[in-house]
Every structure is written in C-alpha cells, then in structure tokens.
Enzyme design. Structure first.
Site, PDB file in Angstrom:
ATOM      1  N   THR A  48       0.828  -1.214   0.000  1.00  0.00           N
ATOM      2  CA  THR A  48       0.000   0.000   0.000  1.00  0.00           C
ATOM      3  C   THR A  48       0.857   1.257   0.000  1.00  0.00           C
ATOM      4  O   THR A  48       0.540   2.235  -0.685  1.00  0.00           O
ATOM      5  CB  THR A  48      -0.959   0.003   1.208  1.00  0.00           C
ATOM      6  OG1 THR A  48      -1.771  -1.174   1.136  1.00  0.00           O
ATOM      7  CG2 THR A  48      -1.843   1.231   1.225  1.00  0.00           C
ATOM      8  N   CYS A  49       1.943   1.209   0.733  1.00  0.00           N
ATOM      9  CA  CYS A  49       2.824   2.376   0.825  1.00  0.00           C
ATOM     10  C   CYS A  49       3.440   2.716  -0.528  1.00  0.00           C
ATOM     11  O   CYS A  49       3.538   3.883  -0.900  1.00  0.00           O
ATOM     12  CB  CYS A  49       3.919   2.111   1.855  1.00  0.00           C
ATOM     13  SG  CYS A  49       3.302   1.631   3.476  1.00  0.00           S
TER      14      CYS A  49
END
Length: 158
Positions: A48-49
């Site tokens: 996600t990052c």
C-alpha cells in the site's frame, strides 16, 4: 499517549541521505519556522505504501506546496539507505525521505504498532499531519487504508 493536535513535536535526531552518505537531522530543525506536512508509513517498499501512499504525495507535491507548505516529509521505521532507494524509485525529489531507523520518532509520538507477528518488528502507524513551526495543527491516523492520510485528504485540509 499519542501526540495530539496543539502539541509540539518531539525533537528527535533521525537521518536523511546526503551527498556523501547518511546525515543526522533533527525533527526540530526540519520544522522550525516552517509549515510542514509529515506522513508516515509502516514500511518502505510495502504494497500500500508503494502503490498509493508515497506516489500520491509525489503527484500532489506541487499542489500541497502551493497551499503554503514549505516541506513534505515521509518517514518510516527503515534505515537511510532504504528510504533513499525508495524515494528514488518513486521520483520523490520534492519529499524529504526521513529515516526513523530505530523507531525513535514513532515512539516519541506514541504512534507505533507491533508488527512482530509478520516479522516486521515495531513500526510506525500510518498517519499524516500538518505541523506549523513545530506545533501539530492536524493529525490523521489510518488503521487500514488511506482515507484520512492520503495526499488528497491533506490537500482538502490545507
């Protein structure tokens, strides 16, 4: 207890990549007399990052700065070399990639999470904040997803 809106950021010594290798820098130095957006991720190069959180701030950096922000900082409990490589992989030239290698800043903020079950150790929670001359003006924390910590959410709050 976690830091709150109205609190002064703790002054913690961390690292950024300089021209000749890792350089020490304090959060106090980075924020003094400046309007700063700080966002934290649980880990560089994590799904996600890397797919959404950092890229959103890269794309929106000019819009954020146009709203009076002097500096955008991304921090994670990773070493300086990892943060530098991650920033370069995402063309994050407008973002200070701040290495919180031992988690000292996350701990001082009271914004850690235990990811030892996933072999990741103690990490930072996902958050985004607006800081004016060292004082927290906005603090958004996301347990899952990016609803309140995305670049779009910060732009809307500026």
């Amino acid at each position: 207890m976690a830091i709150q809106v109205g609190d002064r950021l703790p002054d913690v010594e961390l690292q950024v990549m300089g021209e000749n290798g890792p350089e020490k820098v304090s959060t106090g130095q980075l924020c003094a007399g400046q309007k700063v957006v700080i966002f934290a991720v649980p880990g560089a190069f994590t799904p996600t990052c890397s797919a959404a959180h950092l890229p959103g701030f890269v794309v929106d950096a000019d819009k954020i700065k146009a709203k009076g922000v002097d500096r955008i900082i991304c921090t994670s409990v990773n070493d300086t070399f990892v943060m530098d490589a991650w920033g370069k992989a995402h063309n994050a030239e407008e973002i200070v990639m701040l290495a919180d290698g031992m988690g000292d800043f996350a701990k001082a903020l009271g914004l850690t999470q235990d990811r030892t079950a996933n072999q990741m150790g103690i990490r930072s929670q996902r958050y985004a904040m607006i800081v004016d001359d060292g004082v927290v003006k906005l603090l958004n924390i996301d347990e899952k997803g990016l609803e309140s910590t995305s670049s779009e959410a910060i732009l809307a709050a500026l």
